[in-house]
Design a protein around this motif. Structure first.
Motif, PDB file in Angstrom:
ATOM      1  N   PHE A  97       0.846  -1.204   0.000  1.00 63.00           N
ATOM      2  CA  PHE A  97       0.000   0.000   0.000  1.00 63.00           C
ATOM      3  C   PHE A  97       0.878   1.250   0.000  1.00 63.00           C
ATOM      4  N   PRO A  98       1.615   1.473  -1.078  1.00 64.08           N
ATOM      5  CA  PRO A  98       2.497   2.647  -1.105  1.00 64.08           C
ATOM      6  C   PRO A  98       1.701   3.938  -1.121  1.00 64.08           C
ATOM      7  N   VAL A  99       2.248   4.929  -0.457  1.00 66.77           N
ATOM      8  CA  VAL A  99       1.619   6.248  -0.443  1.00 66.77           C
ATOM      9  C   VAL A  99       1.742   6.859  -1.826  1.00 66.77           C
ATOM     10  N   GLU A 100       0.671   7.500  -2.287  1.00 67.98           N
ATOM     11  CA  GLU A 100       0.650   8.084  -3.629  1.00 67.98           C
ATOM     12  C   GLU A 100       1.746   9.121  -3.791  1.00 67.98           C
ATOM     13  N   LYS A 101       2.523   8.957  -4.847  1.00 69.93           N
ATOM     14  CA  LYS A 101       3.583   9.908  -5.147  1.00 69.93           C
ATOM     15  C   LYS A 101       3.035  11.110  -5.913  1.00 69.93           C
ATOM     16  N   THR A 102       3.729  12.221  -5.802  1.00 70.31           N
ATOM     17  CA  THR A 102       3.277  13.442  -6.469  1.00 70.31           C
ATOM     18  C   THR A 102       3.442  13.309  -7.977  1.00 70.31           C
ATOM     19  N   ASN A 103       2.367  13.497  -8.706  1.00 74.03           N
ATOM     20  CA  ASN A 103       2.387  13.438 -10.165  1.00 74.03           C
ATOM     21  C   ASN A 103       1.364  14.444 -10.669  1.00 74.03           C
ATOM     22  N   VAL A 104       1.769  15.700 -10.758  1.00 73.91           N
ATOM     23  CA  VAL A 104       0.846  16.778 -11.084  1.00 73.91           C
ATOM     24  C   VAL A 104       0.463  16.693 -12.553  1.00 73.91           C
ATOM     25  N   THR A 105      -0.798  16.388 -12.788  1.00 74.86           N
ATOM     26  CA  THR A 105      -1.295  16.313 -14.165  1.00 74.86           C
ATOM     27  C   THR A 105      -2.293  17.433 -14.471  1.00 74.86           C
ATOM     28  N   ALA A 106      -2.643  18.199 -13.438  1.00 70.44           N
ATOM     29  CA  ALA A 106      -3.584  19.305 -13.657  1.00 70.44           C
ATOM     30  C   ALA A 106      -2.914  20.402 -14.487  1.00 70.44           C
ATOM     31  N   HIS A 107      -3.754  21.293 -15.037  1.00 72.52           N
ATOM     32  CA  HIS A 107      -3.232  22.412 -15.818  1.00 72.52           C
ATOM     33  C   HIS A 107      -2.400  23.332 -14.927  1.00 72.52           C
ATOM     34  N   ILE A 108      -1.200  23.634 -15.373  1.00 71.77           N
ATOM     35  CA  ILE A 108      -0.306  24.513 -14.626  1.00 71.77           C
ATOM     36  C   ILE A 108      -0.228  25.845 -15.359  1.00 71.77           C
ATOM     37  N   PRO A 109      -0.690  26.927 -14.760  1.00 74.94           N
ATOM     38  CA  PRO A 109      -0.655  28.230 -15.446  1.00 74.94           C
ATOM     39  C   PRO A 109       0.774  28.632 -15.815  1.00 74.94           C
TER      40      PRO A 109
END
Length: 755
Positions: A97-109
């Motif tokens: 059960f690894p903790v979710e890693k940061t993977n920003v896929t949202a729109h970045i201004p």
């Protein structure tokens, strides 16, 4: 000189008992990090820790009853193999059960990217079309022409940066949408720049930047099924297996030692056994302290150190290490041969020609057949009747019942308190976990070990028997309880405590001097300014992002890079900087040392009562009921004390929570506590329970008159008893014949004299 089988057995048994005791207490150093990694509140983590008792309760009585009539080494070895497997199960939750890693896929201004990559704008030349575009924006933003625009390259770049800052406060307007489009065309976004923003989002702290915090909040919003149920159930299941395994070593180990050593040496053997049982947790906590310096995935976020409340130590590695070390010796103990399983084997002689001591792995007080096997009741009905008869005998024993009730209350107080002690000390004094584990090991547990050894020595020196021993136990318990009340007066305003005071005064909406920072969802990362004022995070201190070429990591303390955040608008004074290193800790460090002085003294007095108390329980029952008495004692202590204690204490700690971290399925772990309320509540309840347990000590004192604990004559082994029975019968028969002949001769003599 060749070692005897008895010696080899005690070496293997001692090693297994030592390794089992290490892993048994390691959970206390891991629970605080398990809460943080999987966002488990204390009331659930307390339930999780109690999982071992859920399994221990229904198993321990039957284990002690049937195990005592069989090969106890095999039973103990099998139990420790289960403990090893349980350690592997608990550690596996980190991988399953690894903790979710940061993977920003949202729109970045693009404006956000260029705020973070500001040098790119300042170093880019501007042509005439760029100037025209800037002039158009200038008229739309500043119709009154309050800011004069020049057409020099550097000035144009500065003006563009001002426009970016304008949209920092007016994000989403038509002007800013056009600005976003123009910047995207003028400065195409590269993958490296996006990675830089992703790294900023993944940092364990937040800056005063509305767009960055918006992207962070959007990333961490619940978009799937994220739950702590999976890791909770895996760890719970592992501890269930551990609970089954730990029923064997204690309830079968003490009688096993009693069967293979002289009675006058029992206090020494028991003190050694308890010393091993205590040395194990010392080693476990010291190893845990070192492992807690490592981040749980060996790759800590930039700027996060063990000093920070959000640090997660490498807790799972200890379970892997201890499980691997325990498995081998447990298998050896499981396969260990017993002398008393073959009663017809020829007697072995040592080098001097004397009979070697036999190894009694089967209880020598139970009835055996000619082959040395325990005679068990035949049918299930007979077994149940024999079992209930034994339990009925124990319940009618006043000394046993009184001692058992006292232990139940003591364990109810101590177990949960000890499980959450590391968390409490971190909250109360602001001390990192690796330092706390070292102090617990070097003061509390070592002090307890010293007390156990002194208690054993005092029994032999003062010849404590019956009421003297019971009175000794009562006095030592009273002193330990009073010392626990004294720790309720030892506290300070740690960093977390000061933030808690602000929450109590201003509420959960943390005050910041700038409403545009959007700090509400930023991580908890306490920092202080040079004047000692505390802030929930750099965002709440108004620290802007990206200025001074990112030179925020310019302070070092040992090997840990501790960030210093600059240009913080909410800091009053000339030096607008904040850092964890600026937090004042002198008072808390002195109070922390005082707490452990009390803890060490209380542990010594608690240890002084261990050996006398255990011998009272062991000697208060018939020898053939010892294993069952320990098992029944363990059953009730687990059912009424160790099972509910962590759950109750977890709930007690949660009652002082002021700010909960949010998760997709409700509340996560607590980040801010009312530390003053927690300190008083914790020690009043703990000390009150210890005082209440004195009633049972007084009960035992009343009924313990004449109880012999030591200096009993050695009981002959069962084999010797069997050999002596025919000889005794023959002697009695010959004596009876001689008496009969003498009487007949005397009768004849009287008759002859009378005639």
């Amino acid at each position: 000189m060749a070692l005897s089988k008895v010696t080899w057995f005690f070496m293997v048994f001692g090693l297994v008992y030592f390794l089992e005791s290490i892993g048994g207490f390691y959970m206390t150093s891991a629970v605080v990090f398990i809460e943080k990694q999987f966002q488990i509140p204390s009331r659930l983590s307390g339930t999780m820790v109690s999982a071992g008792d859920f399994a221990y309760i229904p198993v321990v009585i039957f284990t002690s009853y049937f195990g005592g009539k069989g090969n106890r080494a095999r039973w103990i070895g099998a139990g420790c193999i289960l403990i090893s497997i349980a350690n592997f199960m608990v550690a596996s939750s980190n991988f399953l059960f690894p903790v979710e890693k940061t993977n920003v896929t949202a729109h970045i201004p693009a404006t956000l990217i260029h705020q973070i990559n500001r040098d790119l704008i300042l170093k880019t030349p501007f042509n005439s079309s760029d100037h025209l575009w800037l002039e158009t924006l200038q008229k739309r933003i500043d119709p009154m022409n309050r800011v004069k625009m020049t057409y020099e390259g550097d000035s144009a770049a500065d003006l563009l940066q001002k426009f970016v800052e304008y949209c920092y406060y007016n994000n989403g307007t038509d002007i800013c949408n056009d600005l976003e489009k123009g910047i995207s065309e003028k400065f195409p976004v590269t993958e490296a720049q996006i990675s830089n923003v992703r790294a900023m989002v993944a940092l364990p702290y937040g800056f005063c930047n509305s767009m960055l915090n918006y992207v962070r909040a959007d990333h961490y919003a619940c978009k799937g099924d994220h739950s702590n149920l999976g890791p909770f159930m895996m760890i719970f299941g592992g501890l269930l297996v551990l609970g089954v395994g730990r029923t064997m070593p204690f309830s079968l180990g003490l009688p096993l030692i009693d069967d293979n050593c002289k009675k006058q040496n029992l206090p020494l053997y028991f003190s050694f056994m308890f010393f091993v049982k205590i040395l194990g947790p010392v080693i476990g906590l010291l190893v845990g302290g070192q492992l807690n310096k490592l981040y749980y995935d060996f790759n800590p976020p930039q700027g996060l150190t063990p000093l920070d409340p959000m640090w997660i130590g490498c807790w799972w590695l200890g379970f892997l290490i201890f499980g691997a070390l325990l498995f081998g010796p447990s298998v050896v103990l499981y396969c260990f041969p017993s002398d008393d399983l073959d009663a017809n084997a020829p007697e072995k002689l040592d080098e001097k020609g004397k009979p070697m001591k036999r190894l009694n792995l089967v209880d020598r007080h139970v009835k055996k057949d000619a082959q040395g096997n325990a005679i068990m009741p035949g049918t299930a009905k007979e077994k149940f009747k024999d079992f209930t008869s034994t339990i009925s005998t124990l319940i009618k024993n006043k000394i046993f019942v009184g001692a058992m009730l006292g232990r139940i209350v003591d364990v109810l107080a101590f177990k949960g308190y000890f499980v959450f002690m590391g968390k409490y000390l971190e909250l109360q004094f602001g001390v990192p976990q690796f330092k706390i584990q070292r102090y617990i090991a070097s003061t509390g547990i070592v002090g307890f070990a010293i007390g156990v050894m002194l208690g054993s020595f005092s029994m032999r020196k003062l010849k404590l028997q019956g009421r003297k021993a019971a009175g000794w136990v009562a006095i030592c318990s009273l002193v330990a309880a009073l010392i626990s009340f004294a720790n309720g007066t030892v506290g300070c305003e740690s960093v977390i405590g000061q933030i808690g005071n602000k929450v109590k005064e201003f509420g959960t909406d943390f005050d910041t001097c700038r409403d545009d920072c959007l700090c509400k969802e930023t991580p908890f990362y306490p920092v202080c300014d040079v004047y000692g004022d505390v802030y929930y995070s750099p965002c709440h201190a108004g620290c802007l992002i990206g200025w001074n070429n990112y030179s925020i990591f310019n302070a070092e303390q040992g090997k840990m890079n501790i960030p210093v955040f600059q240009n913080c608008d909410c800091v009053e004074g000339r030096l607008k900087e904040v850092s964890r290193t600026y937090c004042k800790t002198d008072e808390c460090e002195s109070q922390f040392n005082r707490f452990f002085m009390h803890q060490a003294l209380g542990a010594i007095f608690g240890g002084l009562a261990v050996v006398p108390g255990m011998l009272i329980v062991l000697r208060a029952v018939p020898p053939e009921h010892r294993s069952v008495s320990l098992g029944f004692n363990g059953f009730l202590v687990s059912l009424l004390a160790t099972l509910p204690s962590p759950i109750i204490w977890g709930k007690i700690i949660d009652l002082s929570c002021l700010v909960w971290q949010k998760t997709c399925d409700g509340h996560g772990s607590c980040s801010i506590y009312d530390t003053d309320e927690l300190r008083v509540r914790l020690h009043l309840i703990y000390g009150g329970l210890r005082i209440f347990s004195l009633l049972s000590d007084i009960w035992v004192f009343i009924w313990a008159k004449g109880l012999k604990l030591i200096e009993e004559p050695d009981e002959p082994p069962a084999e010797e008893e069997a050999e002596e029975v025919p000889k005794r019968k023959e002697t009695l028969q010959n004596a009876a014949e001689r008496v009969e002949r003498t009487a007949h001769e005397l009768e004849q003599l009287i008759d002859s004299r009378g005639s």
